[in-house]
Structure formats: structure tokens, C-alpha cells
Scaffold this active site. Structure first.
Site, mmCIF file in Angstrom:
data_model
loop_
_atom_site.group_PDB
_atom_site.id
_atom_site.type_symbol
_atom_site.label_atom_id
_atom_site.label_comp_id
_atom_site.label_asym_id
_atom_site.label_seq_id
_atom_site.Cartn_x
_atom_site.Cartn_y
_atom_site.Cartn_z
ATOM 1 C CG ASP A 25 37.494 32.113 39.925
ATOM 2 O OD1 ASP A 25 38.622 31.617 39.717
ATOM 3 O OD2 ASP A 25 37.330 33.300 40.267
ATOM 4 C CG HIS A 42 43.929 24.000 39.658
ATOM 5 N ND1 HIS A 42 43.014 25.019 39.589
ATOM 6 C CD2 HIS A 42 45.151 24.596 39.610
ATOM 7 C CE1 HIS A 42 43.656 26.183 39.512
ATOM 8 N NE2 HIS A 42 44.953 25.949 39.526
ATOM 9 C CG LEU A 136 24.690 17.639 30.164
ATOM 10 C CD1 LEU A 136 23.800 18.847 30.425
ATOM 11 C CD2 LEU A 136 25.398 17.272 31.458
HETATM 12 C C1 IPE Z 1 38.346 32.736 34.747
HETATM 13 O O1 IPE Z 1 38.973 32.700 35.983
HETATM 14 C C2 IPE Z 1 38.775 31.598 33.902
HETATM 15 C C3 IPE Z 1 38.501 30.267 34.416
HETATM 16 C C4 IPE Z 1 37.917 29.904 35.532
HETATM 17 C C5 IPE Z 1 38.962 29.243 33.532
HETATM 18 P P1 IPE Z 1 40.267 33.551 36.341
HETATM 19 O O2 IPE Z 1 40.546 33.266 37.767
HETATM 20 O O3 IPE Z 1 41.337 33.295 35.370
HETATM 21 O O4 IPE Z 1 39.746 35.055 36.134
HETATM 22 P P2 IPE Z 1 40.252 36.419 36.779
HETATM 23 O O5 IPE Z 1 41.707 36.509 36.537
HETATM 24 O O6 IPE Z 1 39.921 36.350 38.231
HETATM 25 O O7 IPE Z 1 39.449 37.475 36.080
HETATM 26 C C1 IPE Z 2 39.790 28.516 38.536
HETATM 27 O O1 IPE Z 2 40.365 28.696 39.788
HETATM 28 C C2 IPE Z 2 40.536 27.516 37.704
HETATM 29 C C3 IPE Z 2 41.315 28.073 36.583
HETATM 30 C C4 IPE Z 2 41.360 29.315 36.219
HETATM 31 C C5 IPE Z 2 42.062 27.125 35.815
HETATM 32 P P1 IPE Z 2 41.557 29.718 40.041
HETATM 33 O O2 IPE Z 2 42.849 29.022 39.776
HETATM 34 O O3 IPE Z 2 41.337 30.961 39.257
HETATM 35 O O4 IPE Z 2 41.415 29.989 41.579
HETATM 36 P P2 IPE Z 2 41.528 31.413 42.303
HETATM 37 O O5 IPE Z 2 40.547 32.318 41.641
HETATM 38 O O6 IPE Z 2 42.934 31.871 42.125
HETATM 39 O O7 IPE Z 2 41.186 31.112 43.733
HETATM 40 MG MG MG Z 3 40.408 32.716 39.624
#
Ligand code: IPE
Ligand code: IPE
Ligand code: MG
Length: 234
Positions: A25, A42, A136
Site C-alpha cells: 500500500d 503504481h 517460490l
Molecule cells: C488494500 O489497499 C488493497 C490493495 C493494496 C490492493 P487500499 O488502499 O485499497 O485499502 P484502504 O482503502 O486503505 O482500506
Molecule cells: C496500493 O496503493 C495499490 C492499490 C490499491 C492498487 P494505493 O493506491 O492504495 O496508495 P495509497 O494508499 O492511496 O497511498
Molecule cells: Mg491505499
């Protein structure tokens, strides 16, 4: 092969975790902090995946599970969703051969029916090509939700068994999307949040949020573990 359930038996707990599950995340915030568009974050996320896979393989970790796209991520702006799909497709096209050469088995879990047919085909081909690799197992959770997983498992189980009276806990796990893997020993979430966000709800029952300095008790007391250790030495 079926794996020990952390609530029904007491699994062994070695020094190196067998299964690490990660919510990668913070991509968007990383980019924002650099005045870049979220998608740049990303893209860097894909680099981080590569490094993580390599690190896990080197350390002898058997299973690495990464949350790439949750069943709730469709709620994001359409443009971001479209760019994430493009990135997923590109990663599948460019990385699978390299994974295969490194002995990585690729698995994708989640409701993939919602993905573009091109992505579904690449998933199928990638899983097929790498199916016999054992260095893995890399599982990518895509359009995955822990609740979806439990419900799809339950519905398959019910189809086979018919009545709810007969259903016991250990009957469900063979139907869960990751029935091929032991439950995660370690759960990591980058980016600073402390949330499961509908990741592996069933399987995280006894997963540690940090590992090496923890005593894995599986419901028992610390004294019981010390006694067991003394008995082993004696
Ligand atoms: C969880 O992250 C899902 C992924 C990293 C794929 P999100 O960024 O979507 O989760 P919330 O919204 O902070 O809970
Ligand atoms: C995780 O990073 C990737 C996906 C959920 C696809 P985020 O896109 O949730 O990044 P933040 O949490 O908004 O910084
Ligand atoms: Mg996120």
C-alpha cells in the site's frame, strides 16, 4: 495436499516464515509526496514487487502473497482503475517469463471473471507455464476480497454437502482460493495503515504482524511453551 489449520492443530513455527502475505500500500501517497500522478506510484509498485519476490526467494520463503487489487478498488476513479488494469496486463506480459526462469510458480486468486479477456488469458497462460515450479509460489490477489473468498468457498461446499448441520470448520479450507498454501505466518502492510482491508480474513487468524521476536502460542500460555521446550531438551 492439505495444510494445518491454526485453530484445529498447532502448526510448527520455524525461524523463517513459510508464507508471507503483503498488502503493498501507499503507492498513491508515495507519488503525491513527489508531485507525481498516482499511477507513477503504481509503476514504482511493480519494481517493489520484483525486489520483494527476489528477496523472498533468496531467503527460502515458500509462499509470497501480494494484494494487487481488492474487490473494493473498483470504487476508485475510472481512470485510475483503467490504468491499473493496463499495468497489470503489462506486468503479466513482461514478467511471467522471468518468473518462470527463477523457478517461481504464479497463482492469481480472486474473481477474475470481471477482468478483460486479454488479462484472463495471460493469467491462464502464466499459471500454466509456471505450474511445476517450486522455488517460490507467488500468489497475486486480484479482484480479491476475504469475504468473497469465504462466500465462494461456502457456496461450493454447500453444493456438495447440501445441509448446513454437517458443516465443520476444516471442511471449508479446501474450497478457499488459496487451499494450496499454508496459512500466512507473517502479514505486512506497507504505507503505515493498520488495516486488513478485506484481505485474507479466514487465513489470517493466527498470523503475526511482526515475526522473529514473537512467541507463537496458538492460544496456549507462555508457560506451556516453556514446559514443552524443556521436555524436548530432556
Ligand atoms: C488494500 O489497499 C488493497 C490493495 C493494496 C490492493 P487500499 O488502499 O485499497 O485499502 P484502504 O482503502 O486503505 O482500506
Ligand atoms: C496500493 O496503493 C495499490 C492499490 C490499491 C492498487 P494505493 O493506491 O492504495 O496508495 P495509497 O494508499 O492511496 O497511498
Ligand atoms: Mg491505499
Amino acid at each position: 495436499m492439505s495444510h494445518a489449520s491454526s485453530t484445529r492443530e498447532i502448526p510448527g513455527a520455524g525461524d523463517v516464515p513459510r508464507h508471507v502475505a503483503i498488502i503493498m500500500d501507499g503507492n498513491g501517497r508515495w507519488a503525491k509526496g513527489r508531485r507525481l500522478p498516482r499511477i507513477a506510484g503504481h509503476r514504482r509498485g511493480v519494481d517493489a514487487v520484483r525486489a520483494t519476490v527476489r528477496g523472498c526467494a533468496e531467503r527460502g520463503i515458500e509462499f509470497l502473497t501480494l494484494f494487487a487489487f481488492s474487490s473494493e478498488n473498483w470504487r476508485r476513479p475510472a481512470e485510475e482503475v483503467a490504468l491499473l488494469m493496463q499495468l497489470f496486463q503489462a506486468a503479466l506480459s513482461n514478467e511471467v517469463e522471468k518468473l518462470h526462469k527463477s523457478g517461481v510458480r504464479l497463482k492469481v486468486v480472486g474473481d477474475t471473471t470481471r477482468f478483460d479477456p486479454k488479462i484472463r488469458r495471460l493469467i491462464q497462460q502464466g499459471e500454466h507455464l509456471t505450474a511445476d515450479n517450486r522455488q517460490l509460489t507467488l500468489t497475486v490477489a486480484a479482484n480479491y476480497g476475504g469475504r468473497w473468498d469465504i462466500m465462494q468457498a461456502l457456496s461450493k461446499l454447500m453444493k456438495e454437502k447440501g445441509s448446513l448441520n454437517e458443516v465443520q470448520e476444516e471442511m471449508l479450507s479446501p474450497y478457499l482460493a488459496m487451499s494450496y498454501a499454508p496459512e500466512p505466518d507473517l502479514f505486512i502492510r506497507t504505507g503505515g495503515e493498520q488495516r486488513i482491508s478485506n484481505f485474507l480474513l479466514w487465513q489470517l487468524a493466527y498470523t503475526e504482524l511482526s515475526y522473529r521476536r514473537r512467541e507463537r502460542r496458538f492460544g496456549r500460555t507462555s508457560d506451556q511453551l516453556q514446559d514443552a521446550k524443556r521436555a524436548e531438551v530432556a
